[in-house]
Design a protein around this motif. Structure first.
Motif, PDB file in Angstrom:
ATOM      1  N   VAL A  93     -34.912 -69.663  52.274  1.00 54.29           N
ATOM      2  CA  VAL A  93     -35.291 -68.267  52.051  1.00 54.29           C
ATOM      3  C   VAL A  93     -35.724 -67.625  53.361  1.00 54.29           C
ATOM      4  O   VAL A  93     -35.324 -66.500  53.677  1.00 54.29           O
ATOM      5  CB  VAL A  93     -36.415 -68.157  51.007  1.00 54.29           C
ATOM      6  CG1 VAL A  93     -36.774 -66.702  50.760  1.00 54.29           C
ATOM      7  CG2 VAL A  93     -36.008 -68.822  49.705  1.00 54.29           C
ATOM      8  N   MET A 137     -33.796 -64.355  54.737  1.00 55.68           N
ATOM      9  CA  MET A 137     -34.432 -63.056  54.483  1.00 55.68           C
ATOM     10  C   MET A 137     -33.992 -61.935  55.423  1.00 55.68           C
ATOM     11  O   MET A 137     -33.565 -60.875  54.964  1.00 55.68           O
ATOM     12  CB  MET A 137     -35.952 -63.232  54.498  1.00 55.68           C
ATOM     13  CG  MET A 137     -36.708 -62.054  53.931  1.00 55.68           C
ATOM     14  SD  MET A 137     -36.320 -61.718  52.192  1.00 55.68           S
ATOM     15  CE  MET A 137     -37.470 -62.841  51.385  1.00 55.68           C
ATOM     16  N   ILE A 154     -32.011 -58.496  54.215  1.00 52.33           N
ATOM     17  CA  ILE A 154     -32.522 -57.139  54.396  1.00 52.33           C
ATOM     18  C   ILE A 154     -31.473 -56.278  55.094  1.00 52.33           C
ATOM     19  O   ILE A 154     -31.179 -55.159  54.677  1.00 52.33           O
ATOM     20  CB  ILE A 154     -33.834 -57.164  55.208  1.00 52.33           C
ATOM     21  CG1 ILE A 154     -34.924 -57.904  54.423  1.00 52.33           C
ATOM     22  CG2 ILE A 154     -34.289 -55.751  55.545  1.00 52.33           C
ATOM     23  CD1 ILE A 154     -36.176 -58.208  55.228  1.00 52.33           C
ATOM     24  N   GLU A 155     -30.903 -56.854  56.135  1.00 49.55           N
ATOM     25  CA  GLU A 155     -29.876 -56.132  56.884  1.00 49.55           C
ATOM     26  C   GLU A 155     -28.713 -55.739  55.960  1.00 49.55           C
ATOM     27  O   GLU A 155     -28.264 -54.595  55.942  1.00 49.55           O
ATOM     28  CB  GLU A 155     -29.378 -57.018  58.028  1.00 49.55           C
ATOM     29  CG  GLU A 155     -28.574 -56.274  59.069  1.00 49.55           C
ATOM     30  CD  GLU A 155     -27.929 -57.240  60.066  1.00 49.55           C
ATOM     31  OE1 GLU A 155     -28.334 -58.431  60.087  1.00 49.55           O
ATOM     32  OE2 GLU A 155     -27.024 -56.792  60.789  1.00 49.55           O
ATOM     33  N   GLN A 199     -29.535 -52.916  53.535  1.00 45.90           N
ATOM     34  CA  GLN A 199     -29.576 -51.584  54.122  1.00 45.90           C
ATOM     35  C   GLN A 199     -28.170 -51.100  54.462  1.00 45.90           C
ATOM     36  O   GLN A 199     -27.870 -49.912  54.335  1.00 45.90           O
ATOM     37  CB  GLN A 199     -30.460 -51.621  55.374  1.00 45.90           C
ATOM     38  CG  GLN A 199     -31.836 -52.200  55.062  1.00 45.90           C
ATOM     39  CD  GLN A 199     -32.968 -51.378  55.607  1.00 45.90           C
ATOM     40  OE1 GLN A 199     -32.831 -50.677  56.605  1.00 45.90           O
ATOM     41  NE2 GLN A 199     -34.109 -51.452  54.949  1.00 45.90           N
ATOM     42  N   LEU A 253     -33.668 -57.639  46.782  1.00 47.33           N
ATOM     43  CA  LEU A 253     -33.818 -56.373  47.486  1.00 47.33           C
ATOM     44  C   LEU A 253     -33.235 -55.281  46.618  1.00 47.33           C
ATOM     45  O   LEU A 253     -32.026 -55.030  46.662  1.00 47.33           O
ATOM     46  CB  LEU A 253     -33.093 -56.414  48.838  1.00 47.33           C
ATOM     47  CG  LEU A 253     -33.635 -57.224  50.014  1.00 47.33           C
ATOM     48  CD1 LEU A 253     -35.037 -56.777  50.360  1.00 47.33           C
ATOM     49  CD2 LEU A 253     -33.603 -58.704  49.772  1.00 47.33           C
ATOM     50  N   PRO A 254     -34.051 -54.639  45.810  1.00 46.79           N
ATOM     51  CA  PRO A 254     -33.541 -53.672  44.841  1.00 46.79           C
ATOM     52  C   PRO A 254     -33.188 -52.328  45.483  1.00 46.79           C
ATOM     53  O   PRO A 254     -33.647 -52.017  46.587  1.00 46.79           O
ATOM     54  CB  PRO A 254     -34.706 -53.507  43.873  1.00 46.79           C
ATOM     55  CG  PRO A 254     -35.919 -53.787  44.684  1.00 46.79           C
ATOM     56  CD  PRO A 254     -35.507 -54.785  45.732  1.00 46.79           C
ATOM     57  N   CYS A 255     -32.369 -51.549  44.812  1.00 47.26           N
ATOM     58  CA  CYS A 255     -32.149 -50.158  45.212  1.00 47.26           C
ATOM     59  C   CYS A 255     -32.573 -49.263  44.053  1.00 47.26           C
ATOM     60  O   CYS A 255     -33.000 -49.752  42.994  1.00 47.26           O
ATOM     61  CB  CYS A 255     -30.703 -49.927  45.627  1.00 47.26           C
ATOM     62  SG  CYS A 255     -29.541 -49.975  44.274  1.00 47.26           S
ATOM     63  N   GLN A 256     -32.428 -47.963  44.223  1.00 44.65           N
ATOM     64  CA  GLN A 256     -33.019 -47.042  43.240  1.00 44.65           C
ATOM     65  C   GLN A 256     -32.630 -47.333  41.795  1.00 44.65           C
ATOM     66  O   GLN A 256     -33.460 -47.326  40.903  1.00 44.65           O
ATOM     67  CB  GLN A 256     -32.653 -45.584  43.559  1.00 44.65           C
ATOM     68  CG  GLN A 256     -33.686 -44.868  44.396  1.00 44.65           C
ATOM     69  CD  GLN A 256     -33.100 -44.398  45.712  1.00 44.65           C
ATOM     70  OE1 GLN A 256     -32.032 -44.867  46.113  1.00 44.65           O
ATOM     71  NE2 GLN A 256     -33.791 -43.483  46.351  1.00 44.65           N
ATOM     72  N   THR A 266     -31.764 -49.932  40.314  1.00 46.82           N
ATOM     73  CA  THR A 266     -32.018 -51.277  39.800  1.00 46.82           C
ATOM     74  C   THR A 266     -33.054 -51.212  38.674  1.00 46.82           C
ATOM     75  O   THR A 266     -34.087 -50.577  38.811  1.00 46.82           O
ATOM     76  CB  THR A 266     -32.559 -52.179  40.930  1.00 46.82           C
ATOM     77  OG1 THR A 266     -31.730 -52.052  42.076  1.00 46.82           O
ATOM     78  CG2 THR A 266     -32.612 -53.628  40.479  1.00 46.82           C
ATOM     79  N   THR A 314     -35.452 -56.697  39.403  1.00 44.77           N
ATOM     80  CA  THR A 314     -36.263 -56.717  40.614  1.00 44.77           C
ATOM     81  C   THR A 314     -37.140 -57.965  40.672  1.00 44.77           C
ATOM     82  O   THR A 314     -37.825 -58.185  41.659  1.00 44.77           O
ATOM     83  CB  THR A 314     -37.189 -55.482  40.691  1.00 44.77           C
ATOM     84  OG1 THR A 314     -38.154 -55.567  39.636  1.00 44.77           O
ATOM     85  CG2 THR A 314     -36.398 -54.205  40.544  1.00 44.77           C
TER      86      THR A 314
END
Lengths: 274, 274
Positions: A105, A109, A113-114, A117, A139-142, A144, A149
């Motif tokens: 992990v 990580m 993250i990269e 985005q 890594l959720p987005c709106q 989700t 999550t």
DNA sequence: ATACCCAGTATCATATAATAATACAATTTG
DNA sequence: CAAATTGTATTATTATATGATACTGGGTAT
């Protein structure tokens, strides 16, 4: 225990009741306490004493003592008004400790993250645990939903795209055995329950090096996963991207997401064993 | 136990050793098992039997039996080669169960995601737990270090910006008492250890409705937090944004971040109690 | 090689500490 | 207000956890 045995066991009990595990190096009091922890889940969040008795199948007095101990030790909180128990932050503290023990992990990580985005879509990482996959990073987005999550969720490995991606790196005989025997659960109306069909999907996955699933866990959800291979070629985990079928077609996914996903997964090089 | 008592207790032991908690409704075997779980942390990730003995201060045989039980129940994994134990995915499963019991997180999550995407900076949510704050949700960005991506981390509430934000919603007498008595730990060379200075910061925070800290946990890190108030005005948690002092000045933070942070925190309305 | 040391594993008599029945108190429900 | 249900407390009984001890095996130095 010979004389005062449970007379019948209510019909609603869990099957078999696990008569005895081992003997000398098995502390059953500890096991019972852990069993009480496991009673809390998505639907059972705030439990009274009697509810815990029913759900655990254990004796009232036992539950009383175990719950009290868990409370004293900071693993359960009791609401003074409702008298109900609920999990404490100690449960998150254990997750924190877990993360320091899982080097994969830590390695993954920054790349996750990269990727998240870059894609602007939900990015997850999952690992195999027995016959399930477990989400270890999310890594959720709106758009989700809440459930998606949450780390720590277990899903049948055969149905989830990270599971298929991981399995596909195994020797063919091994993954075929898994496809035959591992558990399946109908999560949506369209969850694939046909093992022959799953085997075909797996063959395709092994060939292409990534997996795509649709409608398996949630309707209109497309899951795309790429395995994180170790030095031996076997996967220790998988990177997953989850998108909506309303906005994406399998073709566009394959063109616009898969290359990045593969790139990310390949850039995570596990050291030794996780 | 009267005759075979621990003779002296090695000098390195944890102080006092907690002679006996209660009696009839306290299951000490369970407590010992939990103690063994707590031995795993950031630095102790893969432990041998003897290491667990040393760290827990318990008897070798006891540790043997407890560890074995934890393994059978799926809470510890043992590497067959190194014979070392490590946490399993069950530890994440507990976190998963926790999240369903904490309605505040479910309420906050979508707003936190939105905020994180708007700001492009690390966004966290923390809750108070005794005299610590605990991170319950984390939305990292690229330059977030690994530790700052992990949920379940406990920090001294007085030093961390979410703690100050939460405390600042308490009646003044209460937060002043906390500032006087709650524990502090020197995390960086610049961690504020002066309680009078902390009291001044708290007064400012109470007045302004948000907290700003710098260099408290990590050097050059600025933490900004806004309390999530319940119907009674008291905070149940806080929304935090963490930025680098290399890229931000306190002035720009206050202009460009704080309004959004406050807006997000205010839009999260806890129902009843979390 | 061989002897030593240390970590892990297994065994067992002993009595501590967990057990479950029962009784009591405090609720909520009819 | 009675009845039922849930939570709390107490107790005798013995099952179960205990920790000393002995055994096994791998690693290291002699």
């Amino acid at each position: 225990m010979a004389s005062r045995r449970k007379i019948t066991g209510q019909p609603g009990d869990t099957p078999a009741e696990a008569p005895r595990k081992q003997d000398t190096l098995y502390v059953s009091s500890l096991a019972k306490g852990l069993k009480l922890l496991k009673v809390f889940n998505r639907t059972n969040t705030h439990l009274s004493l009697t509810e815990m008795v029913k759900l655990s199948g254990m004796d009232k007095s036992a539950v009383q003592r175990l719950a009290n101990t868990l409370m004293v030790e900071g693993f359960l909180h009791r609401d003074p008004d409702t008298k109900r128990f609920r999990p404490t932050h100690a449960w998150l503290g254990l997750a924190y400790a877990y993360y320091w023990s899982d080097s994969l992990v830590a390695l993954a990580m920054p790349k996750l993250i990269e990727l998240s985005q870059r894609l602007g879509e939900t990015v997850n990482m999952a690992e195999l645990s027995d016959t399930s996959i477990v989400y270890v990073a999310r890594l959720p987005c709106q758009r989700t939903n809440y459930e998606a999550t949450l780390i720590g969720r277990h899903l049948p490995a055969l149905s989830a795209s990270p599971g298929q991606a991981i399995l596909s790196t195994w020797p063919e005989a091994d993954w075929r055995a898994a496809v035959e025997t591992w558990p399946l659960r109908q999560m949506t109306a369209r969850t694939t329950m046909d093992r022959a069909e799953l085997a075909r999907q797996m063959a395709r996955t092994a060939e292409r090096g990534f997996s795509i699933t649709q409608d398996q866990m949630i309707l209109n959800e497309i899951g795309i996963s790429a395995p994180i291979r170790g030095a031996d070629g076997l996967a220790h985990g998988a990177v997953q991207c989850s998108v909506s079928a309303f906005h994406w077609t399998p073709e566009r996914v394959e063109r616009e997401l898969v290359p990045y996903l593969l790139d990310t997964a390949n850039s995570i090089a596990p050291a030794g064993r996780g």
